[in-house]
Design an enzyme around this catalytic site. Structure first.
Site, short mmCIF file in Angstrom:
data_model
loop_
_atom_site.label_atom_id
_atom_site.label_comp_id
_atom_site.label_asym_id
_atom_site.label_seq_id
_atom_site.Cartn_x
_atom_site.Cartn_y
_atom_site.Cartn_z
N MET A 42 55.23 24.07 66.06
CA MET A 42 55.10 25.55 66.62
C MET A 42 54.02 26.31 65.70
O MET A 42 53.68 25.90 64.45
CB MET A 42 56.20 26.24 65.98
N GLN A 58 59.03 20.97 66.38
CA GLN A 58 59.61 21.43 67.75
C GLN A 58 58.95 20.17 68.57
O GLN A 58 59.44 19.84 69.62
CB GLN A 58 59.18 22.50 68.17
#
Length: 310
Positions: free
Chosen positions: A45, A119
């Site tokens: 992210m 992520q």
């Protein structure tokens, strides 16, 4: 990403590592085509694929594994779009695009290793389950495999975006509007509302086989030679940090942690993780620092040498 790296130290360690045989390619791979197994990377992210993002880690890999091809995933037409899409593009669409790119890349047709940061870790696991196409080792550093129940701390330069994300999550992470628009909502896991999470999650509940038990997901994941999960022991960004080792809050509350091996997902073997664990394919690696904080020395010795260099 804030990984602590030093080019001078990296080169020094490279010569030491080679002299000790840490980064030698496996005989079987060398016999196959004379080159090391390619590597696919996916950033986290608020990061990006290339020069302004994890490009420096790509350089470390290429400097320390002679002749390796490294594909750093870019979602969008340029690095700026890639950065934005780490917040605001459907994860399922991102995974579909990566599957297409891997299948059409001639340099990845004989298999590859995969490494995901934050992520990017669970996103690459989705690739392993939906379209593995020869993925050998999967390494996730700080991946949120059971999701998060708290907004991750903002990466540098993302304060305005994170303010907007908080506003969206406050409106309801499980609403259709937020699920369809916000990446982080797609791995939001409210342990106090398990039924709502399972019925409305557009990404995480599916790849964790929590709704429909997809036999292909289970079969494909078990094709991995190793599934390596790195947990950062001082992580201040992932809540709860046990998600990095596939654990989570025990259902119905948000205090007590259930490890992977104590979870229903493991005990009923929804994804084949129990079978992989018994076969020695699951690796749980601790890292001493905060989220994605590691040295080049640690990266080369603990990750690159054992899992990415063969």
């Amino acid at each position: 990403m804030a990984a602590s790296i030093s080019k001078g130290f990296a080169l020094c360690y490279f010569f030491i590592a080679v002299s000790q045989g840490v980064l030698l390619r496996s005989k079987s791979n060398s016999e196959r085509d004379g080159t090391p197994t390619p590597i696919v990377m996916w950033h986290g992210m608020g990061d990006s694929c290339c020069a302004r993002g994890i490009g420096r880690l790509q350089q470390i890999l290429q400097s320390n594994i002679a002749g390796v091809y490294v594909h750093s995933i870019e979602i969008g037409a340029n690095e700026q779009e890639d950065f934005a899409n780490s917040y605001f593009m459907s994860v399922n669409k991102q995974v579909e695009q990566v599957c297409r790119n891997i299948s059409s890349n001639p340099l990845l047709q004989n298999g590859y290793h995969a490494i995901g940061f934050s992520q990017g870790g669970q996103f690459l696991r989705a690739v392993a389950q939906r379209c593995p196409m020869g993925m050998r080792n999967l390494v996730t550093l700080g991946g949120q495999h059971q999701g998060v129940f708290g907004l991750p701390r903002c990466p540098p330069g993302s304060a305005v975006i994170c303010t907007y994300i908080r506003q969206l999550l406050d409106k309801g992470a499980m609403t259709d509007f937020v699920q369809e628009r916000l990446v982080q909502a797609q791995y939001w896991h409210d342990s106090l509302k398990e039924e709502e999470y399972r019925s409305k999650s557009l990404f995480l509940a599916d790849i964790n086989n929590e709704v429909t038990k997809n036999a292909t997901y289970k079969e494909n994941l078990q094709k991995l030679e190793n599934f390596v999960m790195v947990k950062f022991l001082k992580d201040s960004m992932v809540y709860p940090d046990e998600s990095e080792w596939f654990g989570y809050y025990c259902p119905g509350q948000a205090t007590e942690i259930c490890s992977l091996r104590n979870s229903t997902l493991y005990q009923e073997d929804w994804l084949g993780l129990k079978a992989m664990d018994q076969a020695g394919k699951l690796k749980f690696i601790p890292a001493a620092g905060d989220h994605l904080q590691f040295t080049t020395e640690w990266f080369l010795k603990t990750i690159v040498g054992p899992y990415l260099s063969s």
